[in-house]
Design a protein around this motif. Structure first.
Motif, PDB file in Angstrom:
ATOM      1  N   GLN A   3      56.899  44.442  58.264  1.00  0.00           N
ATOM      2  CA  GLN A   3      56.489  45.158  57.148  1.00  0.00           C
ATOM      3  C   GLN A   3      55.616  43.831  56.265  1.00  0.00           C
ATOM      4  OE1 GLN A   3      59.952  46.355  55.193  1.00  0.00           O
ATOM      5  NE2 GLN A   3      59.675  48.380  55.537  1.00  0.00           N
ATOM      6  N   LEU A   4      54.347  44.357  55.674  1.00  0.00           N
ATOM      7  CA  LEU A   4      53.593  43.576  54.906  1.00  0.00           C
ATOM      8  C   LEU A   4      53.364  43.860  53.650  1.00  0.00           C
ATOM      9  CD1 LEU A   4      50.734  43.245  57.627  1.00  0.00           C
ATOM     10  CD2 LEU A   4      52.667  41.782  57.562  1.00  0.00           C
ATOM     11  N   VAL A   5      53.888  42.992  52.585  1.00  0.00           N
ATOM     12  CA  VAL A   5      53.458  43.528  51.168  1.00  0.00           C
ATOM     13  C   VAL A   5      52.746  42.363  50.514  1.00  0.00           C
ATOM     14  CG1 VAL A   5      54.648  43.426  48.924  1.00  0.00           C
ATOM     15  CG2 VAL A   5      55.995  44.143  51.165  1.00  0.00           C
ATOM     16  N   GLU A   6      51.342  43.035  50.086  1.00  0.00           N
ATOM     17  CA  GLU A   6      50.376  42.281  49.198  1.00  0.00           C
ATOM     18  C   GLU A   6      50.769  41.892  47.825  1.00  0.00           C
ATOM     19  OE1 GLU A   6      47.683  44.781  52.220  1.00  0.00           O
ATOM     20  OE2 GLU A   6      49.556  45.418  50.610  1.00  0.00           O
ATOM     21  N   SER A   7      50.390  40.809  47.209  1.00  0.00           N
ATOM     22  CA  SER A   7      50.509  40.592  45.803  1.00  0.00           C
ATOM     23  C   SER A   7      49.490  41.633  45.118  1.00  0.00           C
ATOM     24  CB  SER A   7      50.294  39.006  45.692  1.00  0.00           C
ATOM     25  OG  SER A   7      48.900  38.865  45.803  1.00  0.00           O
ATOM     26  N   GLU A   8      49.988  41.480  43.851  1.00  0.00           N
ATOM     27  CA  GLU A   8      49.026  42.344  42.999  1.00  0.00           C
ATOM     28  C   GLU A   8      47.817  41.745  43.137  1.00  0.00           C
ATOM     29  OE1 GLU A   8      51.224  43.235  39.567  1.00  0.00           O
ATOM     30  OE2 GLU A   8      49.528  44.233  38.598  1.00  0.00           O
ATOM     31  N   GLN A  13      36.444  38.537  36.265  1.00  0.00           N
ATOM     32  CA  GLN A  13      35.186  38.464  35.941  1.00  0.00           C
ATOM     33  C   GLN A  13      34.167  38.018  37.147  1.00  0.00           C
ATOM     34  OE1 GLN A  13      34.330  36.390  32.403  1.00  0.00           O
ATOM     35  NE2 GLN A  13      34.448  38.440  31.053  1.00  0.00           N
ATOM     36  N   ALA A  14      32.928  38.339  37.289  1.00  0.00           N
ATOM     37  CA  ALA A  14      32.023  37.792  38.183  1.00  0.00           C
ATOM     38  C   ALA A  14      31.879  36.494  37.963  1.00  0.00           C
ATOM     39  CB  ALA A  14      30.818  38.317  38.158  1.00  0.00           C
ATOM     40  N   GLY A  15      32.134  35.592  39.229  1.00  0.00           N
ATOM     41  CA  GLY A  15      32.152  34.113  39.344  1.00  0.00           C
ATOM     42  C   GLY A  15      33.693  33.716  39.268  1.00  0.00           C
ATOM     43  N   GLY A  16      34.672  34.395  38.916  1.00  0.00           N
ATOM     44  CA  GLY A  16      35.841  33.865  39.176  1.00  0.00           C
ATOM     45  C   GLY A  16      36.534  33.888  40.187  1.00  0.00           C
ATOM     46  N   SER A  17      37.861  33.542  40.194  1.00  0.00           N
ATOM     47  CA  SER A  17      38.628  33.214  41.440  1.00  0.00           C
ATOM     48  C   SER A  17      39.879  34.145  41.502  1.00  0.00           C
ATOM     49  CB  SER A  17      38.911  31.699  41.740  1.00  0.00           C
ATOM     50  OG  SER A  17      37.643  30.980  41.935  1.00  0.00           O
ATOM     51  N   LEU A  18      40.409  34.257  42.445  1.00  0.00           N
ATOM     52  CA  LEU A  18      41.635  35.099  42.592  1.00  0.00           C
ATOM     53  C   LEU A  18      42.229  34.867  44.026  1.00  0.00           C
ATOM     54  CD1 LEU A  18      43.382  37.364  41.129  1.00  0.00           C
ATOM     55  CD2 LEU A  18      42.145  39.190  42.292  1.00  0.00           C
ATOM     56  N   ARG A  19      43.469  34.680  43.927  1.00  0.00           N
ATOM     57  CA  ARG A  19      44.246  34.497  45.335  1.00  0.00           C
ATOM     58  C   ARG A  19      45.228  35.668  45.611  1.00  0.00           C
ATOM     59  NH1 ARG A  19      48.260  29.606  47.548  1.00  0.00           N
ATOM     60  NH2 ARG A  19      49.714  30.719  46.293  1.00  0.00           N
ATOM     61  N   LEU A  20      45.220  36.207  46.701  1.00  0.00           N
ATOM     62  CA  LEU A  20      45.920  37.097  47.000  1.00  0.00           C
ATOM     63  C   LEU A  20      46.938  36.344  48.260  1.00  0.00           C
ATOM     64  CD1 LEU A  20      43.520  40.134  48.048  1.00  0.00           C
ATOM     65  CD2 LEU A  20      44.686  39.732  45.781  1.00  0.00           C
ATOM     66  N   SER A  21      48.120  37.038  48.284  1.00  0.00           N
ATOM     67  CA  SER A  21      48.906  36.740  49.096  1.00  0.00           C
ATOM     68  C   SER A  21      49.780  37.995  49.950  1.00  0.00           C
ATOM     69  CB  SER A  21      50.277  35.854  48.696  1.00  0.00           C
ATOM     70  OG  SER A  21      50.966  36.519  47.612  1.00  0.00           O
ATOM     71  N   CYS A  22      50.164  37.614  51.201  1.00  0.00           N
ATOM     72  CA  CYS A  22      50.622  38.608  51.778  1.00  0.00           C
ATOM     73  C   CYS A  22      51.934  38.215  52.575  1.00  0.00           C
ATOM     74  CB  CYS A  22      49.811  39.402  52.836  1.00  0.00           C
ATOM     75  SG  CYS A  22      50.487  40.462  54.177  1.00  0.00           S
ATOM     76  N   TYR A 113      50.074  46.262  62.502  1.00  0.00           N
ATOM     77  CA  TYR A 113      50.694  46.366  60.967  1.00  0.00           C
ATOM     78  C   TYR A 113      49.797  46.286  59.871  1.00  0.00           C
ATOM     79  CZ  TYR A 113      54.369  45.964  64.215  1.00  0.00           C
ATOM     80  OH  TYR A 113      55.418  46.106  65.566  1.00  0.00           O
ATOM     81  N   TRP A 114      50.031  47.124  58.754  1.00  0.00           N
ATOM     82  CA  TRP A 114      49.186  47.157  57.624  1.00  0.00           C
ATOM     83  C   TRP A 114      50.139  47.086  56.525  1.00  0.00           C
ATOM     84  CZ3 TRP A 114      43.660  46.802  57.904  1.00  0.00           C
ATOM     85  CH2 TRP A 114      43.281  46.891  59.042  1.00  0.00           C
ATOM     86  N   GLY A 115      49.585  46.290  55.551  1.00  0.00           N
ATOM     87  CA  GLY A 115      50.191  46.544  54.190  1.00  0.00           C
ATOM     88  C   GLY A 115      49.718  47.686  53.401  1.00  0.00           C
ATOM     89  N   GLN A 116      50.108  47.977  52.247  1.00  0.00           N
ATOM     90  CA  GLN A 116      49.724  48.976  51.540  1.00  0.00           C
ATOM     91  C   GLN A 116      48.587  48.994  50.532  1.00  0.00           C
ATOM     92  OE1 GLN A 116      51.732  46.791  50.433  1.00  0.00           O
ATOM     93  NE2 GLN A 116      51.379  46.423  48.380  1.00  0.00           N
ATOM     94  N   GLY A 117      48.197  47.650  50.752  1.00  0.00           N
ATOM     95  CA  GLY A 117      46.716  47.473  49.918  1.00  0.00           C
ATOM     96  C   GLY A 117      46.725  47.120  48.383  1.00  0.00           C
ATOM     97  N   THR A 118      46.072  46.461  48.088  1.00  0.00           N
ATOM     98  CA  THR A 118      45.886  45.918  46.491  1.00  0.00           C
ATOM     99  C   THR A 118      44.494  46.000  46.143  1.00  0.00           C
ATOM    100  OG1 THR A 118      46.870  44.164  45.061  1.00  0.00           O
ATOM    101  CG2 THR A 118      45.870  43.383  47.048  1.00  0.00           C
ATOM    102  N   GLN A 119      44.567  46.505  44.757  1.00  0.00           N
ATOM    103  CA  GLN A 119      43.078  46.729  44.143  1.00  0.00           C
ATOM    104  C   GLN A 119      42.520  45.336  43.606  1.00  0.00           C
ATOM    105  OE1 GLN A 119      41.253  49.507  43.872  1.00  0.00           O
ATOM    106  NE2 GLN A 119      39.582  47.978  43.187  1.00  0.00           N
ATOM    107  N   VAL A 120      41.442  44.990  43.914  1.00  0.00           N
ATOM    108  CA  VAL A 120      40.554  43.819  43.262  1.00  0.00           C
ATOM    109  C   VAL A 120      39.425  44.300  42.775  1.00  0.00           C
ATOM    110  CG1 VAL A 120      39.356  41.735  43.686  1.00  0.00           C
ATOM    111  CG2 VAL A 120      41.555  42.095  44.865  1.00  0.00           C
ATOM    112  N   THR A 121      39.142  43.965  41.387  1.00  0.00           N
ATOM    113  CA  THR A 121      38.295  44.717  40.713  1.00  0.00           C
ATOM    114  C   THR A 121      37.449  43.433  40.067  1.00  0.00           C
ATOM    115  OG1 THR A 121      39.301  46.876  40.263  1.00  0.00           O
ATOM    116  CG2 THR A 121      37.312  46.106  38.741  1.00  0.00           C
ATOM    117  N   VAL A 122      36.173  43.367  40.341  1.00  0.00           N
ATOM    118  CA  VAL A 122      35.278  42.276  39.838  1.00  0.00           C
ATOM    119  C   VAL A 122      34.179  42.915  38.915  1.00  0.00           C
ATOM    120  CG1 VAL A 122      33.910  40.353  40.239  1.00  0.00           C
ATOM    121  CG2 VAL A 122      35.551  41.123  41.882  1.00  0.00           C
TER     122      VAL A 122
END
Length: 124
Positions: A3-8, A13-22, A113-122
């Protein structure tokens, strides 16, 4: 079974950063290749990044090369996607995936195996 669980994800904003975890369940995480894919509305699922079981091999999609970095911590059963210099075209649902193989495959059909997905909006 894995089972895979992605972070939120989130809004950045454009130019910014984000880190996802699973985070992965199961004792065999370290023997599996891991990948990230994304899908924007009205578009096909797109390969983003993949990492081999040991972390020694990594592959990236052309659109994210030089901006995104995939990494893994086998002790924590977790894979990460560091996203820098984000662009509005990076907006999508991001999926974590695990493959019962060791190489950093870019082929979504080879992931088991796949996680449920998480939305990223820039935003621009």
């Amino acid at each position: 079974q894995v089972q895979l669980v992605e972070s939120e994800g989130g809004l950045v904003q454009a130019g910014g950063s984000l880190r996802l975890s699973c985070a992965a369940s199961g004792r065999t995480f370290s023997s599996k290749a891991m990948g990230w894919f994304r899908q924007a509305p009205g578009k096909e699922r797109e390969f983003v990044a993949a990492i081999s079981w040991s972390g020694g091999s990594r592959n990236y999609g052309d659109s994210v090369k030089g901006r995104f970095t995939i990494s893994r911590d086998n002790a924590k059963n977790t894979v990460y996607l560091q996203m820098n210099s984000l662009k509005p075209e990076d907006t999508a649902v991001y999926y974590c995936a695990a493959a019962v193989r060791m190489d950093a495959t870019t082929n979504s059909g080879r992931y088991d195996y796949w996680g449920q997905g998480t939305q990223v909006t820039v935003s621009s």
